[in-house]
Design a protein around this motif. Structure first.
Motif, PDB file in Angstrom:
ATOM      1  N   VAL A   3     -31.409  46.188 -27.755  1.00  0.00           N
ATOM      2  CA  VAL A   3     -30.247  45.682 -28.481  1.00  0.00           C
ATOM      3  C   VAL A   3     -30.503  45.726 -29.987  1.00  0.00           C
ATOM      4  CG1 VAL A   3     -28.798  43.644 -28.825  1.00  0.00           C
ATOM      5  CG2 VAL A   3     -29.566  44.247 -26.533  1.00  0.00           C
ATOM      6  N   ARG A   4     -31.738  45.453 -30.389  1.00  0.00           N
ATOM      7  CA  ARG A   4     -32.068  45.501 -31.829  1.00  0.00           C
ATOM      8  C   ARG A   4     -31.841  46.900 -32.399  1.00  0.00           C
ATOM      9  NH1 ARG A   4     -35.946  41.362 -34.001  1.00  0.00           N
ATOM     10  NH2 ARG A   4     -36.070  39.791 -32.380  1.00  0.00           N
ATOM     11  N   GLU A   5     -32.180  47.904 -31.615  1.00  0.00           N
ATOM     12  CA  GLU A   5     -31.992  49.278 -32.080  1.00  0.00           C
ATOM     13  C   GLU A   5     -30.514  49.629 -32.200  1.00  0.00           C
ATOM     14  OE1 GLU A   5     -34.072  51.743 -29.352  1.00  0.00           O
ATOM     15  OE2 GLU A   5     -36.025  50.868 -29.816  1.00  0.00           O
ATOM     16  N   ILE A   6     -29.720  49.089 -31.279  1.00  0.00           N
ATOM     17  CA  ILE A   6     -28.286  49.370 -31.318  1.00  0.00           C
ATOM     18  C   ILE A   6     -27.661  48.759 -32.571  1.00  0.00           C
ATOM     19  CG2 ILE A   6     -26.084  48.907 -30.175  1.00  0.00           C
ATOM     20  CD1 ILE A   6     -27.598  49.043 -27.511  1.00  0.00           C
ATOM     21  N   PHE A   7     -28.028  47.500 -32.872  1.00  0.00           N
ATOM     22  CA  PHE A   7     -27.447  46.803 -34.017  1.00  0.00           C
ATOM     23  C   PHE A   7     -28.141  47.116 -35.337  1.00  0.00           C
ATOM     24  CE2 PHE A   7     -25.869  43.759 -30.733  1.00  0.00           C
ATOM     25  CZ  PHE A   7     -24.529  43.955 -30.990  1.00  0.00           C
ATOM     26  N   ALA A   8     -29.195  47.916 -35.337  1.00  0.00           N
ATOM     27  CA  ALA A   8     -29.971  48.159 -36.558  1.00  0.00           C
ATOM     28  C   ALA A   8     -29.142  48.823 -37.648  1.00  0.00           C
ATOM     29  CB  ALA A   8     -31.196  49.012 -36.234  1.00  0.00           C
ATOM     30  N   TRP A  12     -23.769  43.622 -41.354  1.00  0.00           N
ATOM     31  CA  TRP A  12     -24.027  42.247 -40.913  1.00  0.00           C
ATOM     32  C   TRP A  12     -22.828  41.619 -40.228  1.00  0.00           C
ATOM     33  CZ3 TRP A  12     -21.022  38.241 -42.508  1.00  0.00           C
ATOM     34  CH2 TRP A  12     -20.201  38.468 -43.621  1.00  0.00           C
ATOM     35  N   TRP A  13     -21.616  41.942 -40.672  1.00  0.00           N
ATOM     36  CA  TRP A  13     -20.432  41.292 -40.120  1.00  0.00           C
ATOM     37  C   TRP A  13     -20.156  41.703 -38.680  1.00  0.00           C
ATOM     38  CZ3 TRP A  13     -16.572  44.541 -38.609  1.00  0.00           C
ATOM     39  CH2 TRP A  13     -16.560  45.813 -39.174  1.00  0.00           C
ATOM     40  N   VAL A  14     -20.676  42.872 -38.270  1.00  0.00           N
ATOM     41  CA  VAL A  14     -20.507  43.279 -36.868  1.00  0.00           C
ATOM     42  C   VAL A  14     -21.317  42.345 -35.973  1.00  0.00           C
ATOM     43  CG1 VAL A  14     -20.941  45.122 -35.194  1.00  0.00           C
ATOM     44  CG2 VAL A  14     -20.011  45.675 -37.441  1.00  0.00           C
ATOM     45  N   LYS A  15     -22.578  42.081 -36.365  1.00  0.00           N
ATOM     46  CA  LYS A  15     -23.446  41.219 -35.551  1.00  0.00           C
ATOM     47  C   LYS A  15     -22.997  39.769 -35.560  1.00  0.00           C
ATOM     48  CE  LYS A  15     -27.199  42.844 -37.662  1.00  0.00           C
ATOM     49  NZ  LYS A  15     -28.589  43.009 -38.073  1.00  0.00           N
ATOM     50  N   TRP A  16     -22.580  39.264 -36.720  1.00  0.00           N
ATOM     51  CA  TRP A  16     -22.358  37.833 -36.870  1.00  0.00           C
ATOM     52  C   TRP A  16     -20.895  37.418 -36.801  1.00  0.00           C
ATOM     53  CZ3 TRP A  16     -26.620  35.549 -35.927  1.00  0.00           C
ATOM     54  CH2 TRP A  16     -27.820  36.150 -36.277  1.00  0.00           C
ATOM     55  N   VAL A  17     -19.954  38.369 -36.853  1.00  0.00           N
ATOM     56  CA  VAL A  17     -18.535  38.013 -36.801  1.00  0.00           C
ATOM     57  C   VAL A  17     -17.837  38.711 -35.640  1.00  0.00           C
ATOM     58  CG1 VAL A  17     -16.345  38.028 -38.050  1.00  0.00           C
ATOM     59  CG2 VAL A  17     -18.468  37.582 -39.290  1.00  0.00           C
ATOM     60  N   ALA A  18     -17.899  40.033 -35.605  1.00  0.00           N
ATOM     61  CA  ALA A  18     -17.118  40.792 -34.630  1.00  0.00           C
ATOM     62  C   ALA A  18     -17.598  40.559 -33.200  1.00  0.00           C
ATOM     63  CB  ALA A  18     -17.156  42.279 -34.969  1.00  0.00           C
ATOM     64  N   VAL A  19     -18.899  40.617 -32.960  1.00  0.00           N
ATOM     65  CA  VAL A  19     -19.412  40.453 -31.598  1.00  0.00           C
ATOM     66  C   VAL A  19     -19.137  39.052 -31.052  1.00  0.00           C
ATOM     67  CG1 VAL A  19     -21.501  40.484 -30.181  1.00  0.00           C
ATOM     68  CG2 VAL A  19     -21.104  42.301 -31.850  1.00  0.00           C
ATOM     69  N   PRO A  20     -19.398  37.970 -31.816  1.00  0.00           N
ATOM     70  CA  PRO A  20     -19.040  36.645 -31.286  1.00  0.00           C
ATOM     71  C   PRO A  20     -17.541  36.469 -31.038  1.00  0.00           C
ATOM     72  CG  PRO A  20     -20.615  36.409 -33.057  1.00  0.00           C
ATOM     73  CD  PRO A  20     -20.204  37.843 -33.037  1.00  0.00           C
TER      74      PRO A  20
END
Length: 73
Positions: A3-8, A12-20
């Motif tokens: 998962v880290r490689e996918i989000f690398a 930042w807004w994809v990980k902390w805003v869009a996904v949640p």
């Protein structure tokens, strides 16, 4: 692929805003159902404890008053 490689390479807004937000949209009803179930279960447990405590209080009060009346005879 981790998962880290996918989000690398993502911003930042994809990980902390869009996904949640997507997770809340998809699993929102399940989350609210679980929270509602837990709250209802805790409320029922509280009502059960209150009723049992009241029953114990009434029985002890009745038993002490009936033993006092027996001693009067």
């Amino acid at each position: 692929m981790a998962v880290r490689e996918i989000f690398a390479g993502m911003p930042w807004w994809v990980k902390w805003v869009a996904v949640p937000v997507i997770a809340l949209v998809v699993f929102g009803s399940l989350i609210t159902w679980v929270i509602g179930f837990v709250v209802a279960l805790l409320f029922k447990a509280l009502v059960f404890v209150a009723l049992v405590g009241g029953l114990i209080y009434v029985v002890r009060k009745f038993m002490s008053s009936s033993s006092d009346s027996r001693s009067d005879w």
